[in-house]
Design a protein around this motif. Sequence first.
Motif, PDB file in Angstrom:
ATOM      1  N   HIS A 185       0.850  -1.185   0.000  1.00  0.00           N
ATOM      2  CA  HIS A 185       0.000   0.000   0.000  1.00  0.00           C
ATOM      3  C   HIS A 185       0.882   1.230   0.000  1.00  0.00           C
ATOM      4  CE1 HIS A 185      -2.939   2.990   1.471  1.00  0.00           C
ATOM      5  NE2 HIS A 185      -3.825   2.221   0.886  1.00  0.00           N
ATOM      6  N   SER A 186       0.418   2.285  -0.675  1.00  0.00           N
ATOM      7  CA  SER A 186       1.156   3.530  -0.733  1.00  0.00           C
ATOM      8  C   SER A 186       0.175   4.684  -0.539  1.00  0.00           C
ATOM      9  CB  SER A 186       1.865   3.652  -2.082  1.00  0.00           C
ATOM     10  OG  SER A 186       2.567   4.876  -2.171  1.00  0.00           O
ATOM     11  N   ASN A 187       0.717   5.901  -0.467  1.00  0.00           N
ATOM     12  CA  ASN A 187      -0.167   7.058  -0.465  1.00  0.00           C
ATOM     13  C   ASN A 187      -0.969   7.074  -1.756  1.00  0.00           C
ATOM     14  OD1 ASN A 187       0.786   8.009   2.008  1.00  0.00           O
ATOM     15  ND2 ASN A 187       2.484   9.086   1.029  1.00  0.00           N
ATOM     16  N   PRO A 188      -2.264   7.321  -1.704  1.00  0.00           N
ATOM     17  CA  PRO A 188      -3.066   7.365  -2.938  1.00  0.00           C
ATOM     18  C   PRO A 188      -2.533   8.431  -3.888  1.00  0.00           C
ATOM     19  CG  PRO A 188      -4.481   7.359  -1.000  1.00  0.00           C
ATOM     20  CD  PRO A 188      -3.074   7.552  -0.509  1.00  0.00           C
ATOM     21  N   PRO A 189      -2.709   8.237  -5.178  1.00  0.00           N
ATOM     22  CA  PRO A 189      -2.227   9.222  -6.150  1.00  0.00           C
ATOM     23  C   PRO A 189      -2.948  10.551  -5.977  1.00  0.00           C
ATOM     24  CG  PRO A 189      -3.659   7.617  -7.204  1.00  0.00           C
ATOM     25  CD  PRO A 189      -3.407   7.120  -5.819  1.00  0.00           C
ATOM     26  N   ASP A 190      -2.219  11.627  -6.171  1.00  0.00           N
ATOM     27  CA  ASP A 190      -2.786  12.968  -5.999  1.00  0.00           C
ATOM     28  C   ASP A 190      -3.352  13.449  -7.335  1.00  0.00           C
ATOM     29  OD1 ASP A 190      -3.487  15.428  -5.012  1.00  0.00           O
ATOM     30  OD2 ASP A 190      -1.470  16.270  -5.127  1.00  0.00           O
ATOM     31  N   ALA A 237     -12.956   0.650 -12.053  1.00  0.00           N
ATOM     32  CA  ALA A 237     -12.491   1.557 -11.004  1.00  0.00           C
ATOM     33  C   ALA A 237     -11.267   2.329 -11.493  1.00  0.00           C
ATOM     34  CB  ALA A 237     -12.137   0.762  -9.750  1.00  0.00           C
ATOM     35  N   PRO A 238     -11.054   3.548 -10.995  1.00  0.00           N
ATOM     36  CA  PRO A 238      -9.892   4.323 -11.425  1.00  0.00           C
ATOM     37  C   PRO A 238      -8.576   3.613 -11.106  1.00  0.00           C
ATOM     38  CG  PRO A 238     -11.453   5.720 -10.259  1.00  0.00           C
ATOM     39  CD  PRO A 238     -11.922   4.311 -10.078  1.00  0.00           C
ATOM     40  N   ILE A 239      -7.677   3.597 -12.069  1.00  0.00           N
ATOM     41  CA  ILE A 239      -6.349   3.005 -11.932  1.00  0.00           C
ATOM     42  C   ILE A 239      -5.342   4.047 -12.399  1.00  0.00           C
ATOM     43  CG2 ILE A 239      -4.822   1.119 -12.640  1.00  0.00           C
ATOM     44  CD1 ILE A 239      -7.386  -0.485 -13.295  1.00  0.00           C
ATOM     45  N   TYR A 240      -4.236   4.167 -11.666  1.00  0.00           N
ATOM     46  CA  TYR A 240      -3.259   5.208 -11.949  1.00  0.00           C
ATOM     47  C   TYR A 240      -1.853   4.626 -12.047  1.00  0.00           C
ATOM     48  CZ  TYR A 240      -7.090   8.046 -10.093  1.00  0.00           C
ATOM     49  OH  TYR A 240      -8.316   8.614  -9.859  1.00  0.00           O
ATOM     50  N   ALA A 241      -1.045   5.225 -12.914  1.00  0.00           N
ATOM     51  CA  ALA A 241       0.394   4.999 -12.913  1.00  0.00           C
ATOM     52  C   ALA A 241       1.046   6.240 -12.333  1.00  0.00           C
ATOM     53  CB  ALA A 241       0.907   4.751 -14.325  1.00  0.00           C
ATOM     54  N   GLU A 242       1.856   6.048 -11.310  1.00  0.00           N
ATOM     55  CA  GLU A 242       2.632   7.147 -10.733  1.00  0.00           C
ATOM     56  C   GLU A 242       4.086   6.941 -11.163  1.00  0.00           C
ATOM     57  OE1 GLU A 242       2.417   8.817  -6.403  1.00  0.00           O
ATOM     58  OE2 GLU A 242       4.038   7.328  -6.481  1.00  0.00           O
ATOM     59  N   VAL A 243       4.579   7.819 -12.005  1.00  0.00           N
ATOM     60  CA  VAL A 243       5.891   7.659 -12.636  1.00  0.00           C
ATOM     61  C   VAL A 243       6.835   8.744 -12.127  1.00  0.00           C
ATOM     62  CG1 VAL A 243       7.131   7.696 -14.841  1.00  0.00           C
ATOM     63  CG2 VAL A 243       4.879   6.600 -14.689  1.00  0.00           C
ATOM     64  N   VAL A 300       1.828   1.200 -10.204  1.00  0.00           N
ATOM     65  CA  VAL A 300       0.413   1.212 -10.601  1.00  0.00           C
ATOM     66  C   VAL A 300      -0.419   0.904  -9.373  1.00  0.00           C
ATOM     67  CG1 VAL A 300      -1.363   0.133 -12.030  1.00  0.00           C
ATOM     68  CG2 VAL A 300       0.914   0.534 -12.979  1.00  0.00           C
ATOM     69  N   MET A 301      -1.453   1.727  -9.151  1.00  0.00           N
ATOM     70  CA  MET A 301      -2.273   1.578  -7.951  1.00  0.00           C
ATOM     71  C   MET A 301      -3.701   2.028  -8.232  1.00  0.00           C
ATOM     72  SD  MET A 301      -0.842   4.842  -5.765  1.00  0.00           S
ATOM     73  CE  MET A 301       0.814   4.795  -6.429  1.00  0.00           C
ATOM     74  N   ASP A 302      -4.579   1.696  -7.312  1.00  0.00           N
ATOM     75  CA  ASP A 302      -5.947   2.204  -7.401  1.00  0.00           C
ATOM     76  C   ASP A 302      -6.071   3.489  -6.590  1.00  0.00           C
ATOM     77  OD1 ASP A 302      -6.111   1.436  -4.740  1.00  0.00           O
ATOM     78  OD2 ASP A 302      -7.743   0.004  -5.033  1.00  0.00           O
ATOM     79  N   ALA A 303      -7.274   4.045  -6.515  1.00  0.00           N
ATOM     80  CA  ALA A 303      -7.483   5.326  -5.858  1.00  0.00           C
ATOM     81  C   ALA A 303      -7.269   5.259  -4.351  1.00  0.00           C
ATOM     82  CB  ALA A 303      -8.895   5.842  -6.159  1.00  0.00           C
ATOM     83  N   SER A 304      -7.225   4.053  -3.773  1.00  0.00           N
ATOM     84  CA  SER A 304      -6.979   3.899  -2.336  1.00  0.00           C
ATOM     85  C   SER A 304      -5.511   3.660  -2.016  1.00  0.00           C
ATOM     86  CB  SER A 304      -7.808   2.729  -1.784  1.00  0.00           C
ATOM     87  OG  SER A 304      -9.188   2.988  -1.962  1.00  0.00           O
TER      88      SER A 304
END
Length: 199
Positions: A35-40, A138-144, A160-164
């Motif tokens: 788990h990580s901080n959710p994407p901003d 559900a929203p999916i994000y890549a944080e690069v 790659v993570m979800d909104a949570s």
Amino acid sequence: TLESDLARRTGKVEHLCHFSGRVYMQPASQLQKAHSNPPDWNGGEVIKTEDIYRLYFHGPSFQILEGVQRSGEHVIGKMRTDLPPMIAQQRPALLIPILVELCFQTAGIWEAGKTGILGLPSSIGNLTLYNFRPRNDAPIYAEVTPHPSAEGSLSFDARVMDASGNLCLEIKEYCTSPLPYPIEQELLKPFQTWMGGNN
């Protein structure tokens, strides 16, 4: 390894090794949750799908980005939730390749805006899978995170993570190779403006 033989007109056969890598296997049941901080993702200063796929040459099936925005030292790519059935996973899978592509395309947007170069995937230092498969709707994000060096080289780390903040996968030391031809300035303009507006 991925290898090929090319028969030249001279009669000689040229053997090429395109890629090589090592895979370390373990039972899927041993994959860790992370788990990580959710994407901003706030929807501000976003490069939109229309501009992205005027620059990129991907066909409709791989036009996976809804948008890309900057967030501090990171670049965040948001995946579309209306992907065609060919790549919208109908069954659980250990690795969903389109999530790796999400990282590649998000990194490419930053590289195009910052350097004026469109890079293709060249190598990955490490790919880690986590015990989480996101839902298609559900929203999916890549944080690069780009890592330019003083010598001029460039690599990226990505998650790659979800909104949570549930992590699906993590990539370390992703590198690109530039296309052998320049990009039209008109196509680059939105990305360069976006980079300039967020520095």
